[in-house]
Scaffold this active site. Structure first.
Site, PDB file in Angstrom:
ATOM      1  N   MET A  23      15.203  43.403  62.557  1.00 28.68           N
ATOM      2  CA  MET A  23      15.507  42.330  63.490  1.00 28.68           C
ATOM      3  C   MET A  23      14.359  41.994  64.427  1.00 28.68           C
ATOM      4  O   MET A  23      14.199  40.845  64.842  1.00 28.68           O
ATOM      5  CB  MET A  23      16.731  42.697  64.338  1.00 28.68           C
ATOM      6  CG  MET A  23      18.051  42.433  63.670  1.00 28.68           C
ATOM      7  SD  MET A  23      19.402  42.780  64.822  1.00 28.68           S
ATOM      8  CE  MET A  23      18.996  41.673  66.154  1.00 28.68           C
ATOM      9  N   SER A  24      13.559  42.989  64.792  1.00 24.88           N
ATOM     10  CA  SER A  24      12.574  42.753  65.839  1.00 24.88           C
ATOM     11  C   SER A  24      11.484  43.810  65.807  1.00 24.88           C
ATOM     12  O   SER A  24      11.555  44.793  65.071  1.00 24.88           O
ATOM     13  CB  SER A  24      13.267  42.768  67.211  1.00 24.88           C
ATOM     14  OG  SER A  24      13.904  44.019  67.412  1.00 24.88           O
ATOM     15  N   GLY A  60      11.494  46.851  63.236  1.00 23.39           N
ATOM     16  CA  GLY A  60      12.702  46.920  62.429  1.00 23.39           C
ATOM     17  C   GLY A  60      12.967  45.608  61.749  1.00 23.39           C
ATOM     18  O   GLY A  60      12.146  44.681  61.775  1.00 23.39           O
ATOM     19  N   PRO A  84      21.736  59.299  66.120  1.00 24.21           N
ATOM     20  CA  PRO A  84      20.687  60.150  66.709  1.00 24.21           C
ATOM     21  C   PRO A  84      19.420  59.383  67.080  1.00 24.21           C
ATOM     22  O   PRO A  84      18.773  59.711  68.077  1.00 24.21           O
ATOM     23  CB  PRO A  84      20.415  61.177  65.615  1.00 24.21           C
ATOM     24  CG  PRO A  84      21.680  61.237  64.825  1.00 24.21           C
ATOM     25  CD  PRO A  84      22.239  59.851  64.841  1.00 24.21           C
ATOM     26  N   GLY A 141       7.311  50.159  67.479  1.00 25.76           N
ATOM     27  CA  GLY A 141       8.158  50.251  66.292  1.00 25.76           C
ATOM     28  C   GLY A 141       8.531  48.868  65.801  1.00 25.76           C
ATOM     29  O   GLY A 141       8.458  47.882  66.530  1.00 25.76           O
ATOM     30  N   LYS A 147      10.844  43.854  73.422  1.00 25.60           N
ATOM     31  CA  LYS A 147      11.379  43.625  72.081  1.00 25.60           C
ATOM     32  C   LYS A 147      11.196  42.151  71.750  1.00 25.60           C
ATOM     33  O   LYS A 147      11.667  41.273  72.477  1.00 25.60           O
ATOM     34  CB  LYS A 147      12.863  44.012  72.016  1.00 25.60           C
ATOM     35  CG  LYS A 147      13.498  43.743  70.662  1.00 25.60           C
ATOM     36  CD  LYS A 147      14.918  44.293  70.598  1.00 25.60           C
ATOM     37  CE  LYS A 147      14.898  45.800  70.440  1.00 25.60           C
ATOM     38  NZ  LYS A 147      16.248  46.320  70.090  1.00 25.60           N
ATOM     39  N   ASP A 158      26.708  51.142  67.480  1.00 26.53           N
ATOM     40  CA  ASP A 158      25.644  51.699  66.645  1.00 26.53           C
ATOM     41  C   ASP A 158      25.102  52.991  67.259  1.00 26.53           C
ATOM     42  O   ASP A 158      23.901  53.192  67.375  1.00 26.53           O
ATOM     43  CB  ASP A 158      24.509  50.684  66.470  1.00 26.53           C
ATOM     44  CG  ASP A 158      23.583  51.054  65.297  1.00 26.53           C
ATOM     45  OD1 ASP A 158      24.031  51.820  64.415  1.00 26.53           O
ATOM     46  OD2 ASP A 158      22.437  50.584  65.276  1.00 26.53           O
TER      47      ASP A 158
END
Length: 521
Positions: free
Chosen positions: A87-88, A85, A206, A83, A105, A203
Protein backbone atom coordinates in the site's frame (compact mmCIF):
# COMPACT_ATOMS: atom_id res chain seq x y z
CA UNK A 1 26.83 3.26 -5.51
CA UNK A 2 26.91 4.07 -9.19
CA UNK A 3 30.04 5.76 -10.62
CA UNK A 4 28.52 6.78 -13.95
CA UNK A 5 27.48 10.28 -12.94
CA UNK A 6 29.97 13.10 -13.46
CA UNK A 7 30.96 15.38 -10.59
CA UNK A 8 29.26 18.37 -12.20
CA UNK A 9 26.01 16.47 -12.72
CA UNK A 10 26.11 15.13 -9.20
CA UNK A 11 26.59 18.59 -7.69
CA UNK A 12 23.83 19.96 -9.88
CA UNK A 13 21.54 17.22 -8.57
CA UNK A 14 22.48 18.03 -4.97
CA UNK A 15 21.60 21.68 -5.51
CA UNK A 16 18.32 20.82 -7.25
CA UNK A 17 17.31 18.36 -4.52
CA UNK A 18 17.14 21.02 -1.83
CA UNK A 19 18.83 18.70 0.67
CA UNK A 20 21.80 21.00 1.36
CA UNK A 21 21.68 24.76 1.74
CA UNK A 22 23.53 26.40 -1.20
CA UNK A 23 25.81 28.46 1.07
CA UNK A 24 26.70 25.43 3.16
CA UNK A 25 27.43 23.38 0.05
CA UNK A 26 29.65 26.12 -1.40
CA UNK A 27 31.57 26.49 1.87
CA UNK A 28 32.09 22.74 2.07
CA UNK A 29 33.40 22.53 -1.49
CA UNK A 30 35.71 25.50 -0.86
CA UNK A 31 37.07 23.80 2.26
CA UNK A 32 37.74 20.61 0.30
CA UNK A 33 39.64 22.59 -2.33
CA UNK A 34 41.75 24.32 0.33
CA UNK A 35 42.77 20.90 1.61
CA UNK A 36 43.84 19.87 -1.88
CA UNK A 37 40.97 17.54 -2.58
CA UNK A 38 40.05 17.03 -6.21
CA UNK A 39 36.38 17.43 -6.97
CA UNK A 40 36.31 15.49 -10.21
CA UNK A 41 34.71 12.30 -8.88
CA UNK A 42 31.03 12.17 -7.91
CA UNK A 43 31.49 9.23 -5.54
CA UNK A 44 34.32 11.00 -3.68
CA UNK A 45 32.25 14.14 -3.29
CA UNK A 46 29.31 12.07 -2.02
CA UNK A 47 31.61 10.38 0.49
CA UNK A 48 32.81 13.73 1.83
CA UNK A 49 29.25 14.99 2.17
CA UNK A 50 28.37 11.79 4.02
CA UNK A 51 31.24 12.28 6.49
CA UNK A 52 30.03 15.79 7.26
CA UNK A 53 26.45 14.64 7.80
CA UNK A 54 25.10 16.68 4.91
CA UNK A 55 23.69 13.60 3.16
CA UNK A 56 22.51 10.18 4.30
CA UNK A 57 23.62 7.00 2.55
CA UNK A 58 20.19 6.56 1.01
CA UNK A 59 20.14 10.15 -0.26
CA UNK A 60 23.65 9.84 -1.70
CA UNK A 61 22.75 6.59 -3.43
CA UNK A 62 19.71 8.14 -5.10
CA UNK A 63 21.65 11.27 -6.12
CA UNK A 64 24.43 9.16 -7.64
CA UNK A 65 21.73 7.47 -9.71
CA UNK A 66 20.74 10.88 -11.05
CA UNK A 67 17.51 11.09 -9.04
CA UNK A 68 17.09 14.42 -7.29
CA UNK A 69 13.30 14.85 -7.05
CA UNK A 70 10.99 13.86 -4.23
CA UNK A 71 13.36 14.37 -1.29
CA UNK A 72 11.28 17.27 0.05
CA UNK A 73 7.64 16.68 0.97
CA UNK A 74 5.98 19.83 2.20
CA UNK A 75 7.91 20.87 5.31
CA UNK A 76 9.77 17.57 5.60
CA UNK A 77 13.05 16.21 4.26
CA UNK A 78 13.25 12.48 3.53
CA UNK A 79 16.34 10.87 5.07
CA UNK A 80 16.00 7.14 4.60
CA UNK A 81 13.64 4.42 3.42
CA UNK A 82 12.39 2.44 6.43
CA UNK A 83 10.15 -0.03 4.64
CA UNK A 84 7.92 -0.60 1.68
CA UNK A 85 4.66 -2.51 1.42
CA UNK A 86 1.88 -3.11 -1.05
CA UNK A 87 0.00 0.00 0.00
CA UNK A 88 2.73 2.48 0.83
CA UNK A 89 6.35 3.26 1.61
CA UNK A 90 7.56 4.53 4.98
CA UNK A 91 10.48 6.97 5.25
CA UNK A 92 12.51 8.43 8.05
CA UNK A 93 12.17 12.19 7.70
CA UNK A 94 13.00 15.45 9.43
CA UNK A 95 11.03 18.65 9.83
CA UNK A 96 12.92 21.37 7.97
CA UNK A 97 12.44 24.08 10.61
CA UNK A 98 12.12 22.10 13.84
CA UNK A 99 14.65 19.39 12.88
CA UNK A 100 12.40 16.81 14.55
CA UNK A 101 12.68 13.23 13.33
CA UNK A 102 9.45 11.57 12.22
CA UNK A 103 8.16 8.74 10.05
CA UNK A 104 6.31 9.55 6.84
CA UNK A 105 4.06 7.06 5.11
CA UNK A 106 3.72 7.90 1.43
CA UNK A 107 1.04 6.54 -0.85
CA UNK A 108 2.58 5.74 -4.25
CA UNK A 109 1.43 8.03 -7.06
CA UNK A 110 0.15 5.06 -9.08
CA UNK A 111 -2.18 4.13 -6.20
CA UNK A 112 -3.86 7.53 -5.91
CA UNK A 113 -6.33 6.74 -8.70
CA UNK A 114 -7.30 3.53 -6.92
CA UNK A 115 -10.09 4.73 -4.64
CA UNK A 116 -9.76 1.67 -2.42
CA UNK A 117 -6.11 2.40 -1.60
CA UNK A 118 -6.61 6.14 -1.29
CA UNK A 119 -9.66 5.68 0.92
CA UNK A 120 -7.80 3.22 3.14
CA UNK A 121 -4.86 5.59 3.38
CA UNK A 122 -7.14 8.46 4.40
CA UNK A 123 -8.86 6.14 6.86
CA UNK A 124 -5.54 5.45 8.56
CA UNK A 125 -4.90 9.19 8.82
CA UNK A 126 -8.28 9.63 10.50
CA UNK A 127 -7.71 6.68 12.79
CA UNK A 128 -4.27 7.75 14.03
CA UNK A 129 -5.31 11.37 14.39
CA UNK A 130 -8.25 10.38 16.61
CA UNK A 131 -6.01 8.60 19.14
CA UNK A 132 -3.53 9.86 21.72
CA UNK A 133 -2.00 7.12 23.84
CA UNK A 134 1.58 6.16 24.78
CA UNK A 135 1.08 2.65 23.34
CA UNK A 136 -0.18 3.83 19.94
CA UNK A 137 2.03 5.57 17.41
CA UNK A 138 1.02 9.23 17.20
CA UNK A 139 0.16 11.22 14.08
CA UNK A 140 1.59 14.70 13.55
CA UNK A 141 0.32 15.75 10.13
CA UNK A 142 -1.39 14.61 6.94
CA UNK A 143 -0.91 16.42 3.66
CA UNK A 144 -0.54 16.11 -0.10
CA UNK A 145 1.43 17.88 -2.79
CA UNK A 146 1.63 17.88 -6.56
CA UNK A 147 4.93 17.03 -8.16
CA UNK A 148 5.25 16.81 -11.91
CA UNK A 149 1.48 16.55 -12.28
CA UNK A 150 1.24 13.64 -9.82
CA UNK A 151 -0.54 13.79 -6.47
CA UNK A 152 1.53 12.61 -3.52
CA UNK A 153 -0.40 11.85 -0.33
CA UNK A 154 1.55 11.37 2.89
CA UNK A 155 0.97 10.84 6.60
CA UNK A 156 3.47 12.16 9.17
CA UNK A 157 3.76 10.02 12.29
CA UNK A 158 5.85 9.59 15.41
CA UNK A 159 9.20 7.94 14.70
CA UNK A 160 9.97 5.13 17.13
CA UNK A 161 13.38 3.48 17.34
CA UNK A 162 12.78 -0.09 18.37
CA UNK A 163 12.23 -3.69 17.31
CA UNK A 164 9.03 -5.47 16.41
CA UNK A 165 7.94 -8.54 18.34
CA UNK A 166 8.34 -10.51 15.13
CA UNK A 167 12.01 -9.54 14.82
CA UNK A 168 12.58 -10.06 18.54
CA UNK A 169 11.38 -13.67 18.31
CA UNK A 170 13.45 -14.31 15.19
CA UNK A 171 16.54 -12.89 16.88
CA UNK A 172 16.15 -14.26 20.44
CA UNK A 173 13.71 -17.15 20.07
CA UNK A 174 10.85 -17.70 22.51
CA UNK A 175 10.42 -14.72 24.78
CA UNK A 176 10.45 -14.95 28.60
CA UNK A 177 7.05 -15.08 30.24
CA UNK A 178 7.24 -11.78 32.11
CA UNK A 179 8.67 -9.90 29.14
CA UNK A 180 6.01 -10.98 26.66
CA UNK A 181 3.20 -10.72 29.24
CA UNK A 182 4.12 -7.06 29.76
CA UNK A 183 4.29 -6.47 26.00
CA UNK A 184 0.80 -7.92 25.56
CA UNK A 185 -0.45 -5.95 28.58
CA UNK A 186 0.78 -2.67 27.12
CA UNK A 187 -0.77 -3.54 23.76
CA UNK A 188 -4.07 -4.23 25.51
CA UNK A 189 -3.81 -0.80 27.16
CA UNK A 190 -3.45 0.80 23.72
CA UNK A 191 -6.30 -1.26 22.29
CA UNK A 192 -8.53 -0.30 25.21
CA UNK A 193 -7.97 3.34 24.31
CA UNK A 194 -8.67 2.69 20.61
CA UNK A 195 -11.80 0.68 21.35
CA UNK A 196 -13.06 3.37 23.70
CA UNK A 197 -12.63 5.84 20.83
CA UNK A 198 -14.81 3.57 18.68
CA UNK A 199 -12.04 2.08 16.54
CA UNK A 200 -10.88 -1.50 15.99
CA UNK A 201 -7.48 -2.34 14.51
CA UNK A 202 -8.24 -5.52 12.50
CA UNK A 203 -4.58 -6.30 11.82
CA UNK A 204 -2.94 -7.13 15.16
CA UNK A 205 0.17 -9.23 14.56
CA UNK A 206 3.78 -9.48 15.83
CA UNK A 207 5.08 -7.19 13.10
CA UNK A 208 2.78 -4.38 14.23
CA UNK A 209 3.96 -4.36 17.87
CA UNK A 210 7.09 -2.25 18.17
CA UNK A 211 9.08 -2.22 21.42
CA UNK A 212 11.32 0.80 21.94
CA UNK A 213 14.55 1.05 23.89
CA UNK A 214 12.73 1.72 27.17
CA UNK A 215 10.44 -1.29 26.79
CA UNK A 216 7.40 0.75 25.78
CA UNK A 217 5.17 -0.91 23.19
CA UNK A 218 3.89 1.07 20.22
CA UNK A 219 0.98 -0.25 18.18
CA UNK A 220 1.56 0.37 14.46
CA UNK A 221 -0.29 0.26 11.15
CA UNK A 222 -3.90 1.27 11.46
CA UNK A 223 -4.44 0.95 7.72
CA UNK A 224 -7.18 -1.66 8.14
CA UNK A 225 -8.83 0.01 11.12
CA UNK A 226 -12.59 0.42 11.11
CA UNK A 227 -14.77 2.74 13.17
CA UNK A 228 -17.58 1.04 15.06
CA UNK A 229 -20.33 3.46 14.09
CA UNK A 230 -19.73 3.79 10.36
CA UNK A 231 -22.59 2.59 8.26
CA UNK A 232 -22.42 0.28 5.27
CA UNK A 233 -22.26 3.11 2.78
CA UNK A 234 -19.05 4.42 4.35
CA UNK A 235 -17.33 1.07 4.65
CA UNK A 236 -14.45 0.43 2.30
CA UNK A 237 -14.79 -3.25 3.02
CA UNK A 238 -18.25 -3.41 1.47
CA UNK A 239 -17.70 -0.72 -1.15
CA UNK A 240 -14.87 -2.64 -2.76
CA UNK A 241 -16.23 -6.11 -2.00
CA UNK A 242 -13.27 -6.96 0.22
CA UNK A 243 -14.70 -9.58 2.52
CA UNK A 244 -11.47 -10.71 4.22
CA UNK A 245 -8.89 -8.20 5.44
CA UNK A 246 -6.01 -8.90 7.81
CA UNK A 247 -3.17 -11.41 8.19
CA UNK A 248 -4.20 -15.06 7.87
CA UNK A 249 -2.11 -16.46 10.72
CA UNK A 250 -3.63 -14.06 13.27
CA UNK A 251 -7.17 -13.65 11.96
CA UNK A 252 -10.18 -14.17 14.23
CA UNK A 253 -12.68 -16.82 13.03
CA UNK A 254 -15.45 -14.27 12.45
CA UNK A 255 -13.04 -11.92 10.66
CA UNK A 256 -12.11 -14.67 8.20
CA UNK A 257 -15.79 -14.94 7.27
CA UNK A 258 -16.51 -11.21 7.02
CA UNK A 259 -14.04 -8.51 8.05
CA UNK A 260 -16.85 -5.97 8.18
CA UNK A 261 -18.68 -7.90 10.90
CA UNK A 262 -15.89 -7.78 13.48
CA UNK A 263 -15.75 -6.00 16.82
CA UNK A 264 -13.17 -5.40 19.54
CA UNK A 265 -13.11 -9.07 20.46
CA UNK A 266 -11.57 -9.80 17.05
CA UNK A 267 -8.57 -7.68 18.06
CA UNK A 268 -8.33 -9.64 21.32
CA UNK A 269 -8.22 -12.94 19.39
CA UNK A 270 -5.48 -11.63 17.10
CA UNK A 271 -3.53 -10.41 20.11
CA UNK A 272 -3.90 -13.88 21.61
CA UNK A 273 -2.40 -15.41 18.46
CA UNK A 274 0.46 -12.90 18.73
CA UNK A 275 0.92 -13.98 22.36
CA UNK A 276 1.01 -17.60 21.18
CA UNK A 277 3.64 -16.76 18.54
CA UNK A 278 5.92 -15.02 21.03
CA UNK A 279 5.68 -17.93 23.49
CA UNK A 280 6.21 -20.74 20.97
CA UNK A 281 8.14 -19.12 18.13
CA UNK A 282 5.47 -19.92 15.52
CA UNK A 283 1.85 -19.03 14.69
CA UNK A 284 -1.00 -21.22 16.01
CA UNK A 285 -1.43 -23.02 12.66
CA UNK A 286 1.54 -23.58 10.36
CA UNK A 287 0.40 -26.36 8.04
CA UNK A 288 -1.56 -26.05 4.82
CA UNK A 289 -2.43 -23.30 2.42
CA UNK A 290 -3.75 -19.88 3.33
CA UNK A 291 -7.36 -21.06 2.96
CA UNK A 292 -6.68 -24.12 5.11
CA UNK A 293 -5.12 -21.99 7.84
CA UNK A 294 -8.09 -19.63 7.79
CA UNK A 295 -10.41 -22.62 8.13
CA UNK A 296 -8.31 -23.99 10.99
CA UNK A 297 -8.87 -20.82 12.99
CA UNK A 298 -12.59 -21.51 12.75
CA UNK A 299 -12.71 -25.24 13.36
CA UNK A 300 -9.56 -26.51 15.12
CA UNK A 301 -7.76 -25.92 18.39
CA UNK A 302 -4.07 -25.05 18.00
CA UNK A 303 -1.41 -27.29 19.54
CA UNK A 304 -1.05 -26.61 23.24
CA UNK A 305 1.62 -24.11 24.23
CA UNK A 306 2.84 -26.75 26.70
CA UNK A 307 4.23 -28.68 23.74
CA UNK A 308 6.83 -25.96 23.23
CA UNK A 309 6.86 -24.52 26.78
CA UNK A 310 6.09 -27.31 29.30
CA UNK A 311 6.87 -24.98 32.21
CA UNK A 312 4.33 -22.28 31.31
CA UNK A 313 2.33 -21.27 34.40
CA UNK A 314 -1.23 -22.56 34.25
CA UNK A 315 -2.76 -19.18 35.02
CA UNK A 316 -0.84 -17.55 32.14
CA UNK A 317 -1.87 -20.38 29.82
CA UNK A 318 -5.49 -19.83 30.82
CA UNK A 319 -5.22 -16.15 29.83
CA UNK A 320 -3.90 -17.02 26.35
CA UNK A 321 -6.54 -19.69 25.81
CA UNK A 322 -9.32 -17.32 26.84
CA UNK A 323 -8.02 -14.72 24.37
CA UNK A 324 -8.09 -17.33 21.59
CA UNK A 325 -11.53 -18.81 22.28
CA UNK A 326 -13.42 -19.61 19.06
CA UNK A 327 -16.67 -18.05 20.27
CA UNK A 328 -16.53 -14.31 20.84
CA UNK A 329 -18.67 -14.68 23.94
CA UNK A 330 -16.01 -16.90 25.58
CA UNK A 331 -13.15 -14.42 25.11
CA UNK A 332 -12.29 -11.36 27.13
CA UNK A 333 -15.04 -8.95 26.27
CA UNK A 334 -12.85 -5.87 26.53
CA UNK A 335 -9.16 -5.08 26.25
CA UNK A 336 -9.43 -3.32 29.61
CA UNK A 337 -10.41 -6.61 31.25
CA UNK A 338 -7.47 -8.35 29.59
CA UNK A 339 -4.99 -5.67 30.66
CA UNK A 340 -6.16 -5.92 34.27
CA UNK A 341 -5.79 -9.72 34.31
CA UNK A 342 -2.25 -9.47 32.93
CA UNK A 343 -1.41 -6.82 35.51
CA UNK A 344 -2.58 -9.17 38.28
CA UNK A 345 -0.51 -12.00 36.83
CA UNK A 346 2.57 -9.80 36.57
CA UNK A 347 1.99 -8.59 40.13
CA UNK A 348 2.26 -12.19 41.31
CA UNK A 349 4.84 -13.59 38.90
CA UNK A 350 6.76 -10.55 37.67
CA UNK A 351 10.37 -9.84 38.49
CA UNK A 352 11.26 -7.48 41.33
CA UNK A 353 12.42 -4.98 38.74
CA UNK A 354 9.04 -5.03 37.02
CA UNK A 355 7.16 -4.75 40.32
CA UNK A 356 9.23 -1.81 41.49
CA UNK A 357 8.80 -0.09 38.14
CA UNK A 358 5.04 -0.61 38.17
CA UNK A 359 4.22 -0.45 41.89
CA UNK A 360 1.67 2.30 41.33
CA UNK A 361 -0.10 0.17 38.75
CA UNK A 362 -0.25 -2.78 41.15
CA UNK A 363 -1.53 -0.46 43.86
CA UNK A 364 -4.53 0.41 41.71
CA UNK A 365 -5.61 -3.24 41.73
CA UNK A 366 -4.49 -4.48 45.15
CA UNK A 367 -4.13 -1.39 47.30
CA UNK A 368 -0.96 0.27 48.53
CA UNK A 369 -0.31 -1.96 51.54
CA UNK A 370 -0.52 -5.20 49.57
CA UNK A 371 1.48 -3.70 46.72
CA UNK A 372 4.27 -2.83 49.16
CA UNK A 373 4.13 -6.33 50.59
CA UNK A 374 4.34 -7.86 47.10
CA UNK A 375 7.35 -5.74 46.22
CA UNK A 376 9.02 -5.90 49.61
CA UNK A 377 8.96 -2.12 49.67
CA UNK A 378 8.67 -1.19 53.36
CA UNK A 379 10.55 2.06 53.58
CA UNK A 380 11.07 3.44 50.12
CA UNK A 381 8.78 5.53 48.02
CA UNK A 382 7.04 3.73 45.18
CA UNK A 383 8.80 3.81 41.86
CA UNK A 384 7.10 5.31 38.82
CA UNK A 385 4.96 3.07 36.66
CA UNK A 386 5.68 2.57 32.99
CA UNK A 387 4.42 5.12 30.49
CA UNK A 388 1.34 3.14 29.56
CA UNK A 389 0.61 1.79 33.02
CA UNK A 390 -2.43 3.84 33.97
CA UNK A 391 -3.93 5.18 30.79
CA UNK A 392 -7.56 4.09 30.25
CA UNK A 393 -7.98 2.19 33.52
CA UNK A 394 -11.70 2.73 33.24
CA UNK A 395 -13.21 3.71 36.59
CA UNK A 396 -9.78 3.48 38.20
CA UNK A 397 -8.27 6.04 35.85
CA UNK A 398 -8.98 9.17 37.94
CA UNK A 399 -7.55 7.50 41.04
CA UNK A 400 -4.52 6.42 39.05
CA UNK A 401 -3.86 9.90 37.79
CA UNK A 402 -4.43 11.32 41.28
CA UNK A 403 -1.69 9.01 42.53
CA UNK A 404 0.86 11.26 40.87
CA UNK A 405 1.69 9.29 37.75
CA UNK A 406 2.47 10.92 34.45
CA UNK A 407 2.25 8.06 32.00
CA UNK A 408 3.52 10.19 29.15
CA UNK A 409 6.91 10.60 30.77
CA UNK A 410 6.98 7.81 33.36
CA UNK A 411 7.68 10.42 36.05
CA UNK A 412 5.99 10.38 39.44
CA UNK A 413 4.90 13.54 41.23
CA UNK A 414 6.97 14.86 44.13
CA UNK A 415 4.78 13.45 46.91
CA UNK A 416 3.75 9.85 46.10
CA UNK A 417 1.14 7.97 48.04
CA UNK A 418 2.81 6.47 51.09
CA UNK A 419 1.43 3.91 53.49
CA UNK A 420 1.98 3.80 57.23
CA UNK A 421 4.70 1.18 56.76
CA UNK A 422 6.61 3.53 54.50
CA UNK A 423 7.00 6.31 57.06
CA UNK A 424 10.54 6.64 58.39
CA UNK A 425 11.31 5.55 62.00
CA UNK A 426 12.42 7.87 64.81
CA UNK A 427 15.66 9.74 64.36
CA UNK A 428 18.89 8.01 65.51
CA UNK A 429 19.45 10.60 68.31
CA UNK A 430 16.24 9.39 69.96
CA UNK A 431 14.35 12.58 69.44
CA UNK A 432 10.89 11.83 68.09
CA UNK A 433 10.08 13.17 64.69
CA UNK A 434 7.53 15.97 64.67
CA UNK A 435 4.07 14.70 63.92
CA UNK A 436 2.84 15.38 60.46
CA UNK A 437 -0.67 15.75 59.34
CA UNK A 438 -1.93 12.62 57.71
CA UNK A 439 -1.94 12.83 53.92
CA UNK A 440 -5.15 12.26 52.07
CA UNK A 441 -5.63 9.18 49.91
CA UNK A 442 -5.31 11.31 46.81
CA UNK A 443 -1.82 12.69 47.49
CA UNK A 444 -1.30 13.82 43.95
CA UNK A 445 -0.27 16.90 42.11
CA UNK A 446 -3.94 17.69 41.48
CA UNK A 447 -4.75 17.04 45.14
CA UNK A 448 -1.94 19.26 46.36
CA UNK A 449 -3.01 22.01 44.03
CA UNK A 450 -6.54 21.82 45.42
CA UNK A 451 -5.22 21.90 48.99
CA UNK A 452 -2.99 24.84 48.21
CA UNK A 453 -5.89 26.65 46.57
CA UNK A 454 -8.03 26.06 49.67
CA UNK A 455 -5.26 27.36 51.93
CA UNK A 456 -4.85 30.42 49.75
CA UNK A 457 -8.59 31.08 49.88
CA UNK A 458 -8.61 30.78 53.69
CA UNK A 459 -5.57 33.01 53.97
CA UNK A 460 -7.10 35.58 51.67
CA UNK A 461 -10.37 35.52 53.59
CA UNK A 462 -8.48 35.91 56.87
CA UNK A 463 -6.46 38.83 55.50
CA UNK A 464 -9.64 40.43 54.18
CA UNK A 465 -11.32 39.96 57.57
CA UNK A 466 -8.36 41.49 59.37
CA UNK A 467 -8.31 44.40 56.94
CA UNK A 468 -12.03 45.02 57.43
CA UNK A 469 -11.50 44.92 61.21
CA UNK A 470 -8.82 47.56 60.93
CA UNK A 471 -11.14 49.85 59.02
CA UNK A 472 -13.90 49.37 61.59
CA UNK A 473 -11.59 50.41 64.44
CA UNK A 474 -10.40 53.39 62.45
CA UNK A 475 -14.03 54.45 61.84
CA UNK A 476 -14.86 54.06 65.53
CA UNK A 477 -11.82 56.10 66.51
CA UNK A 478 -12.75 58.79 64.02
CA UNK A 479 -16.28 59.01 65.46
CA UNK A 480 -14.94 59.26 69.02
CA UNK A 481 -12.45 61.95 68.05
CA UNK A 482 -15.20 63.89 66.26
CA UNK A 483 -17.49 63.60 69.29
CA UNK A 484 -14.68 64.74 71.54
CA UNK A 485 -13.92 67.76 69.39
CA UNK A 486 -17.62 68.73 69.17
CA UNK A 487 -18.03 68.28 72.92
CA UNK A 488 -14.98 70.39 73.60
CA UNK A 489 -16.20 73.22 71.40
CA UNK A 490 -19.60 73.10 73.09
CA UNK A 491 -18.03 73.37 76.52
CA UNK A 492 -15.85 76.30 75.47
CA UNK A 493 -18.83 78.22 74.01
CA UNK A 494 -21.00 77.52 77.04
CA UNK A 495 -18.23 78.61 79.40
CA UNK A 496 -17.75 81.98 77.57
CA UNK A 497 -21.47 82.81 77.70
CA UNK A 498 -21.63 82.20 81.45
CA UNK A 499 -18.71 84.55 82.11
CA UNK A 500 -20.41 87.48 80.26
CA UNK A 501 -23.54 87.07 82.38
CA UNK A 502 -21.56 87.25 85.63
CA UNK A 503 -20.02 90.67 84.73
CA UNK A 504 -23.54 92.39 84.34
CA UNK A 505 -24.71 91.93 88.02
CA UNK A 506 -26.73 89.50 89.84
CA UNK A 507 -30.07 90.49 88.46
CA UNK A 508 -30.79 90.08 84.94
CA UNK A 509 -30.42 93.01 82.63
CA UNK A 510 -33.67 94.61 81.44
CA UNK A 511 -34.14 97.22 78.72
CA UNK A 512 -37.04 99.65 79.01
CA UNK A 513 -38.16 101.40 75.99
CA UNK A 514 -39.97 104.64 76.73
CA UNK A 515 -41.62 107.03 74.46
CA UNK A 516 -39.31 109.73 73.14
CA UNK A 517 -39.42 112.87 75.19
CA UNK A 518 -40.75 111.30 78.34
CA UNK A 519 -38.54 111.10 81.35
CA UNK A 520 -38.22 108.51 83.93
CA UNK A 521 -40.39 108.65 86.95
Amino acid sequence: MSLKLTAESFLAGVRASGLVEPVLLDNTLAELRRHGRKLDNAADIAEELLKRGLLSEWQAEKLLQGRHKGFILGRYKLINLLGRGEMSAVYLAEHLAMQRRCAIKVLPANRVKDTSYLGRFQREARAVASLDHPNIVRAYDVDQQNEGGAEIHFLVMEYVTGTSVEKMVKAKGKLPYVEIADIIRQTAEGLAHAHQAGLIHRDIKPGNLLVDERGTVKLLDLGLARFFKEDDEESLTIKHDEKVLGTADYLAPEQAVDSHNVDQRGDIYSLGCTFYFALTGHPPFTDGSLVQRLLAHQTRQPPSIKVDRPDIPDDLLAIVEKMMAKRREDRYQTARELADDLTRWLGEHGTEEWKQKNIQLISMLYGTSQANAMTGNTGESPQPASQSALDDLGPAAPAARDSGISHGSGIRSEHPLRSAQQRKPHRPDGAPRPKRRRKSAQSSLAGRNSAHAARRQISQARSQYEMEGHWIWIAIASVLITLGVVGGIYLIVSSGHSNSNDQGGARPSETVVTPEGNGNS
